[in-house]
Motif scaffolding. Structure first.
Motif, PDB file in Angstrom:
ATOM      1  N   TRP A  94      42.939 -17.542  43.754  1.00 35.91           N
ATOM      2  CA  TRP A  94      43.632 -17.671  42.520  1.00 35.91           C
ATOM      3  C   TRP A  94      43.590 -18.858  41.818  1.00 35.91           C
ATOM      4  O   TRP A  94      43.536 -18.533  40.446  1.00 35.91           O
ATOM      5  CB  TRP A  94      45.097 -17.294  42.927  1.00 35.91           C
ATOM      6  CG  TRP A  94      45.362 -15.757  43.436  1.00 35.91           C
ATOM      7  CD1 TRP A  94      45.798 -15.611  44.834  1.00 35.91           C
ATOM      8  CD2 TRP A  94      44.899 -14.524  42.931  1.00 35.91           C
ATOM      9  NE1 TRP A  94      45.934 -14.238  44.828  1.00 35.91           N
ATOM     10  CE2 TRP A  94      45.296 -13.663  43.818  1.00 35.91           C
ATOM     11  CE3 TRP A  94      44.527 -14.245  41.642  1.00 35.91           C
ATOM     12  CZ2 TRP A  94      45.137 -12.061  43.368  1.00 35.91           C
ATOM     13  CZ3 TRP A  94      44.198 -12.896  41.354  1.00 35.91           C
ATOM     14  CH2 TRP A  94      44.517 -11.956  42.388  1.00 35.91           C
TER      15      TRP A  94
ATOM     16  N   VAL B 102      49.324 -10.228  40.921  1.00 35.77           N
ATOM     17  CA  VAL B 102      48.713 -11.183  41.903  1.00 35.77           C
ATOM     18  C   VAL B 102      49.071 -11.130  43.351  1.00 35.77           C
ATOM     19  O   VAL B 102      50.258 -11.617  43.562  1.00 35.77           O
ATOM     20  CB  VAL B 102      49.011 -12.562  41.134  1.00 35.77           C
ATOM     21  CG1 VAL B 102      48.398 -13.766  42.122  1.00 35.77           C
ATOM     22  CG2 VAL B 102      48.631 -12.748  39.821  1.00 35.77           C
TER      23      VAL B 102
ATOM     24  N   GLN C 210      53.471  -9.370  33.290  1.00 34.15           N
ATOM     25  CA  GLN C 210      53.991 -10.157  34.399  1.00 34.15           C
ATOM     26  C   GLN C 210      55.516 -10.723  33.817  1.00 34.15           C
ATOM     27  O   GLN C 210      56.457 -11.023  34.923  1.00 34.15           O
ATOM     28  CB  GLN C 210      53.297 -11.267  34.656  1.00 34.15           C
ATOM     29  CG  GLN C 210      51.978 -10.950  35.352  1.00 34.15           C
ATOM     30  CD  GLN C 210      51.015 -12.044  35.886  1.00 34.15           C
ATOM     31  OE1 GLN C 210      51.371 -13.137  35.444  1.00 34.15           O
ATOM     32  NE2 GLN C 210      50.161 -12.078  36.738  1.00 34.15           N
TER      33      GLN C 210
ATOM     34  N   HIS D 134      44.086 -18.102  49.687  1.00 33.47           N
ATOM     35  CA  HIS D 134      44.931 -17.506  48.543  1.00 33.47           C
ATOM     36  C   HIS D 134      44.752 -18.408  47.344  1.00 33.47           C
ATOM     37  O   HIS D 134      44.811 -17.923  46.374  1.00 33.47           O
ATOM     38  CB  HIS D 134      46.366 -17.420  49.141  1.00 33.47           C
ATOM     39  CG  HIS D 134      47.202 -16.882  48.300  1.00 33.47           C
ATOM     40  ND1 HIS D 134      47.597 -15.564  47.810  1.00 33.47           N
ATOM     41  CD2 HIS D 134      48.002 -17.754  47.447  1.00 33.47           C
ATOM     42  CE1 HIS D 134      48.320 -15.533  47.014  1.00 33.47           C
ATOM     43  NE2 HIS D 134      48.909 -16.683  46.855  1.00 33.47           N
TER      44      HIS D 134
ATOM     45  N   PHE E 180      48.133 -17.257  36.466  1.00 36.35           N
ATOM     46  CA  PHE E 180      47.646 -16.806  37.823  1.00 36.35           C
ATOM     47  C   PHE E 180      48.374 -17.894  38.864  1.00 36.35           C
ATOM     48  O   PHE E 180      48.762 -17.312  40.004  1.00 36.35           O
ATOM     49  CB  PHE E 180      46.260 -16.732  38.090  1.00 36.35           C
ATOM     50  CG  PHE E 180      45.586 -15.550  37.579  1.00 36.35           C
ATOM     51  CD1 PHE E 180      45.531 -14.245  38.203  1.00 36.35           C
ATOM     52  CD2 PHE E 180      44.685 -15.498  36.547  1.00 36.35           C
ATOM     53  CE1 PHE E 180      44.909 -13.399  37.699  1.00 36.35           C
ATOM     54  CE2 PHE E 180      43.923 -14.576  35.888  1.00 36.35           C
ATOM     55  CZ  PHE E 180      44.119 -13.314  36.503  1.00 36.35           C
TER      56      PHE E 180
ATOM     57  N   ALA F  75      50.934 -16.492  42.019  1.00 38.83           N
ATOM     58  CA  ALA F  75      50.394 -16.776  43.326  1.00 38.83           C
ATOM     59  C   ALA F  75      51.055 -17.452  44.198  1.00 38.83           C
ATOM     60  O   ALA F  75      51.114 -17.453  45.458  1.00 38.83           O
ATOM     61  CB  ALA F  75      48.930 -17.139  42.990  1.00 38.83           C
TER      62      ALA F  75
END
Length: 268
Positions: A157, A124, A115, A153, A175, A179
């Motif tokens: 997450w 994500v 990431q 959502h 996350f 997110a």
């Protein structure tokens, strides 16, 4: 390789400085340094990391609060599922073999590094179904354009971040930050909001780990003191630094740490 305990403070300063800039609690480096440099077993490192993240994230959050970068409503919807699943994750790791915990941590480390190195890699994805609400970020350099946020959502997450935090001792920020960004939250708001959400998530996991005896008071004090100093500096420097450049450098570093952990913890 076991370092002198006095060095732990300075290691924690560096880790928390970077973590507060990129919106993560620092567990992605607290855990491997505690195991590789100071000889803690994986469970003890996980519990200690969760406790230290309360100090680092709390200090950084105060700095971002003064900058008015925290979106309280978004943090709240992340926090509730994150706390539940952080507690669950912290409970179930006592049934895991130590080597399995190391493997899980290495996988999270690799995910985090990917990431950081490749921001366009959508690990994500946005979950856009169901009811939603609007938030309107505002602050220096921001346009204040309303953003529509689906409840599901944040819940999904938030739960994922909490579970990973409880099991591996890393922060839910792995996350939380992507997110928030993927649904349009400006990066500095995402970082600040993530750090706020990490505090109760870490408290839930750390409390469970403390009950299980998986906390090192010595390293909580050493790392905690360093974390406060580093997080304060990171929150101050964040508006002046382009976080993407730091992420790429540390993404490469995390891959190196993952390989070192494989060599020292798995292939032995």
């Amino acid at each position: 390789m076991v370092f002198d305990d006095s060095i732990a403070f300075f290691i924690a300063v560096g880790i928390s400085l970077i973590a507060s800039i990129i919106g993560m609690g620092g567990g992605f480096l607290y855990v491997p340094t505690l195991t590789l440099l100071f000889g803690l077993d994986q469970s003890m490192a996980v519990g200690t990391s969760l406790m230290v993240m309360i100090f680092s994230s709390g200090t950084a959050t105060l700095g971002y609060w003064r900058q008015k970068k925290i979106l309280i409503t978004l943090a709240a919807y992340l926090i509730v599922p994150a706390m539940i699943f952080s507690t669950l994750g912290s409970l179930i790791i006592q049934y895991f073999d130590a080597r399995i915990l190391v493997i899980l941590f290495i996988l999270v480390l690799i995910l985090t590094s990917l990431q950081m190195i490749v921001p366009s890699l959508c690990l994500v994805p946005a979950i856009t179904c169901g009811p939603s609400f609007e938030v309107n970020p505002s602050g220096p350099g921001e346009y204040g354009k309303p953003i529509r946020i689906p409840y599901i959502h944040l819940v999904v997450w938030g739960a994922m971040g909490g579970l990973v935090s409880g099991i591996t001792g890393t922060s839910g920020g792995i996350f939380f930050v992507p997110a928030l960004i993927v649904i349009g939250v400006p990066v500095h708001f995402a970082v600040a909001t993530s750090l706020l959400a990490i505090i109760p998530t870490s408290i839930a996991g750390a409390s469970t780990q403390a009950a299980l005896g998986n906390i090192s008071p010595t390293y909580v004090m050493l790392y905690g003191a360093g974390a406060v100093v580093g997080a304060y500096a990171g929150a101050f420097l964040s508006p002046r630094i382009h976080a993407d450049h730091i992420k790429k450098v540390f993404g490469i570093l995390l891959i190196g740490i993952a390989l070192l952990m494989i060599q020292q913890k798995i292939l032995v």
